[in-house]
Design a protein around this motif. Structure first.
Motif, mmCIF file in Angstrom:
data_model
loop_
_atom_site.group_PDB
_atom_site.id
_atom_site.type_symbol
_atom_site.label_atom_id
_atom_site.label_comp_id
_atom_site.label_asym_id
_atom_site.label_seq_id
_atom_site.Cartn_x
_atom_site.Cartn_y
_atom_site.Cartn_z
ATOM 1 N N LEU A 278 9.464 -0.461 -1.651
ATOM 2 C CA LEU A 278 9.100 -0.570 -3.209
ATOM 3 C C LEU A 278 8.620 0.588 -3.732
ATOM 4 C CD1 LEU A 278 6.600 -3.702 -3.104
ATOM 5 C CD2 LEU A 278 9.083 -3.701 -3.878
ATOM 6 N N GLY A 279 8.547 1.628 -2.847
ATOM 7 C CA GLY A 279 8.479 3.051 -3.380
ATOM 8 C C GLY A 279 6.981 3.104 -3.659
ATOM 9 N N HIS A 280 6.674 4.257 -4.502
ATOM 10 C CA HIS A 280 5.368 4.540 -5.123
ATOM 11 C C HIS A 280 5.132 4.849 -6.583
ATOM 12 C CE1 HIS A 280 1.176 5.830 -5.151
ATOM 13 N NE2 HIS A 280 1.589 7.173 -5.497
ATOM 14 N N ARG A 281 4.178 4.217 -7.106
ATOM 15 C CA ARG A 281 4.137 4.389 -8.658
ATOM 16 C C ARG A 281 2.856 4.868 -8.952
ATOM 17 N NH1 ARG A 281 5.333 -1.831 -10.112
ATOM 18 N NH2 ARG A 281 3.223 -2.647 -9.678
ATOM 19 N N ASN A 282 2.498 5.528 -9.985
ATOM 20 C CA ASN A 282 1.404 6.038 -10.576
ATOM 21 C C ASN A 282 0.306 4.679 -10.737
ATOM 22 O OD1 ASN A 282 1.444 8.626 -10.231
ATOM 23 N ND2 ASN A 282 2.246 8.946 -12.327
ATOM 24 N N CYS A 283 -0.915 4.723 -10.160
ATOM 25 C CA CYS A 283 -1.712 3.581 -10.503
ATOM 26 C C CYS A 283 -2.300 3.780 -11.688
ATOM 27 C CB CYS A 283 -2.952 3.503 -9.082
ATOM 28 S SG CYS A 283 -2.004 3.458 -7.729
ATOM 29 N N VAL A 284 -2.574 2.429 -12.464
ATOM 30 C CA VAL A 284 -3.417 2.282 -13.729
ATOM 31 C C VAL A 284 -4.494 1.441 -13.357
ATOM 32 C CG1 VAL A 284 -2.969 1.607 -16.055
ATOM 33 C CG2 VAL A 284 -1.089 2.631 -15.066
ATOM 34 N N GLY A 285 -5.451 1.857 -13.800
ATOM 35 C CA GLY A 285 -6.589 0.986 -13.619
ATOM 36 C C GLY A 285 -7.559 1.270 -12.273
ATOM 37 N N GLU A 286 -8.543 0.479 -12.035
ATOM 38 C CA GLU A 286 -9.144 0.752 -10.638
ATOM 39 C C GLU A 286 -8.092 0.697 -9.431
ATOM 40 O OE1 GLU A 286 -12.312 -2.020 -10.616
ATOM 41 O OE2 GLU A 286 -13.399 -0.798 -12.199
ATOM 42 N N ASN A 287 -8.322 1.523 -8.516
ATOM 43 C CA ASN A 287 -7.503 1.395 -7.495
ATOM 44 C C ASN A 287 -8.182 2.293 -6.323
ATOM 45 O OD1 ASN A 287 -6.056 4.131 -7.269
ATOM 46 N ND2 ASN A 287 -6.113 3.725 -9.251
ATOM 47 N N LEU A 288 -7.740 2.034 -5.118
ATOM 48 C CA LEU A 288 -8.196 2.705 -3.979
ATOM 49 C C LEU A 288 -6.936 3.177 -3.015
ATOM 50 C CD1 LEU A 288 -11.519 1.608 -2.783
ATOM 51 C CD2 LEU A 288 -11.136 3.790 -3.370
ATOM 52 N N ARG A 289 -6.750 4.381 -2.552
ATOM 53 C CA ARG A 289 -5.851 4.664 -1.738
ATOM 54 C C ARG A 289 -6.356 5.247 -0.264
ATOM 55 N NH1 ARG A 289 -2.944 8.860 -5.565
ATOM 56 N NH2 ARG A 289 -5.235 9.264 -6.004
ATOM 57 N N TYR A 290 -5.688 4.525 0.621
ATOM 58 C CA TYR A 290 -6.143 5.015 2.132
ATOM 59 C C TYR A 290 -5.341 5.789 3.040
ATOM 60 C CZ TYR A 290 -10.339 2.255 1.486
ATOM 61 O OH TYR A 290 -11.554 1.597 0.956
ATOM 62 N N LEU A 291 -5.535 6.681 3.548
ATOM 63 C CA LEU A 291 -4.558 7.528 4.574
ATOM 64 C C LEU A 291 -4.891 7.225 5.820
ATOM 65 C CD1 LEU A 291 -2.088 9.346 4.930
ATOM 66 C CD2 LEU A 291 -3.392 11.245 4.608
ATOM 67 N N VAL A 292 -4.197 6.756 6.794
ATOM 68 C CA VAL A 292 -5.077 6.365 8.179
ATOM 69 C C VAL A 292 -4.188 7.402 9.470
ATOM 70 C CG1 VAL A 292 -5.247 4.655 9.981
ATOM 71 C CG2 VAL A 292 -5.191 3.983 7.728
ATOM 72 N N ARG A 293 -4.923 8.205 10.130
ATOM 73 C CA ARG A 293 -4.493 8.902 10.913
ATOM 74 C C ARG A 293 -4.988 8.568 12.336
ATOM 75 N NH1 ARG A 293 -3.097 14.029 8.669
ATOM 76 N NH2 ARG A 293 -3.515 14.091 6.522
ATOM 77 N N GLU A 294 -4.261 8.735 13.430
ATOM 78 C CA GLU A 294 -4.680 8.494 14.564
ATOM 79 C C GLU A 294 -5.635 9.529 15.256
ATOM 80 O OE1 GLU A 294 -3.191 10.396 17.726
ATOM 81 O OE2 GLU A 294 -2.469 11.789 15.964
ATOM 82 N N ARG A 295 -6.054 9.511 16.466
ATOM 83 C CA ARG A 295 -7.248 10.223 16.840
ATOM 84 C C ARG A 295 -6.895 11.660 16.851
ATOM 85 N NH1 ARG A 295 -8.568 7.827 22.547
ATOM 86 N NH2 ARG A 295 -6.864 8.970 23.793
ATOM 87 N N GLN A 296 -5.571 12.094 16.941
ATOM 88 C CA GLN A 296 -5.238 13.677 17.214
ATOM 89 C C GLN A 296 -4.905 14.254 15.778
ATOM 90 O OE1 GLN A 296 -2.276 14.230 20.182
ATOM 91 N NE2 GLN A 296 -3.597 13.334 21.617
ATOM 92 N N GLY A 297 -4.988 13.183 14.561
ATOM 93 C CA GLY A 297 -4.861 13.637 13.014
ATOM 94 C C GLY A 297 -3.533 13.255 12.843
ATOM 95 N N ARG A 298 -2.598 12.952 13.535
ATOM 96 C CA ARG A 298 -1.309 12.462 12.881
ATOM 97 C C ARG A 298 -1.330 11.105 11.824
ATOM 98 N NH1 ARG A 298 1.847 12.026 18.593
ATOM 99 N NH2 ARG A 298 0.111 11.055 18.803
ATOM 100 N N PRO A 299 -0.948 11.493 10.978
ATOM 101 C CA PRO A 299 -0.865 10.299 9.815
ATOM 102 C C PRO A 299 0.333 9.011 10.368
ATOM 103 C CG PRO A 299 0.492 11.942 8.978
ATOM 104 C CD PRO A 299 -0.171 12.563 10.152
ATOM 105 N N ILE A 300 -0.463 7.920 10.340
ATOM 106 C CA ILE A 300 0.472 6.713 10.880
ATOM 107 C C ILE A 300 0.627 5.368 9.827
ATOM 108 C CG2 ILE A 300 -0.108 7.104 13.215
ATOM 109 C CD1 ILE A 300 -2.438 5.281 13.073
ATOM 110 N N ALA A 301 -0.280 5.658 8.905
ATOM 111 C CA ALA A 301 0.004 4.547 7.886
ATOM 112 C C ALA A 301 -0.934 4.723 6.468
ATOM 113 C CB ALA A 301 -1.160 3.336 8.422
#
Length: 196
Positions: free
Chosen positions: A38-61
């Motif tokens: 679905l891609g990414h679009r700018n959020c309007v209103g209240e929202n939270l974004r999370y970036l998840v990294r594994e223990r060595q620091g690589r982004p995974i989610a």
């Protein structure tokens, strides 16, 4: 590079909220735009974004939570809302609008582990950012594409299906794909709090 591992090899995970204008925000937007269907679009209103990294620091989610659907019969029935209660208390519900495990990451149980970890902290993070908690999380899973297995494994409840009339419906005829409605209450007294 393909990441094949057991979950234990990646934990503890580092789950961070993403603030606008940061390098993490740029990475988050790029990953969703490039790898989420679905891609990414700018959020309007209240929202939270999370970036998840594994223990060595690589982004995974990446996970994005935003405004709840204005109309959703199965959710409203599950909560026991009247239209007036829904109008007043809808800001205490959020919608998991994006959940992306990066395509080169193949780790059994990772998705459900991330969902459980993020939903445990979601209300507190929301309180810190917006001054009020969240009591219920919803998501809509396209039946043609996904089974919703990770949501079920994380304890979310399948409560029904959409009618295809869109998040702000109702409209006279179906205009979107049918989706399964999954809910995750945050606290045993969520109904009382949502109907107060």
């Amino acid at each position: 590079r393909l990441l094949l591992a057991d979950l234990a090899a990646l934990t503890p995970l580092h789950v961070q909220t993403v603030r606008p204008g940061t390098a993490e925000a740029g990475l988050f937007g790029f990953l969703l735009q490039r790898y989420h269907y679905l891609g990414h679009r700018n959020c309007v209103g209240e929202n939270l974004r999370y970036l998840v990294r594994e223990r060595q620091g690589r982004p995974i989610a990446c996970l994005l939570f935003g405004s709840a659907a204005w109309h959703c019969q199965s959710r409203d029935r599950f909560v026991g809302w009247t239209p007036e209660e829904r109008r007043r208390r809808l800001p205490w519900v959020t919608n998991n609008t994006r959940f992306l495990i990066l395509p080169w990451v193949e780790v059994p149980q990772l998705a459900s582990h991330i969902l459980a970890e993020v939903t445990r902290r979601l209300s507190g993070d929301w309180q810190q950012k917006y001054g009020h908690p969240i009591h219920l999380v919803e998501t809509f899973v396209e039946r043609e594409r996904f089974a919703g297995t990770c949501y079920q494994a994380a304890g979310w409840r399948l409560v029904g299906r959409t009618t295809g009339r869109g998040r702000n419906g109702p409209v006279p005829t179906p205009c979107t794909t049918l989706k399964e409605v999954f809910l995750q209450p945050l606290g045993a007294d969520f109904r009382r709090r949502l109907r107060a």
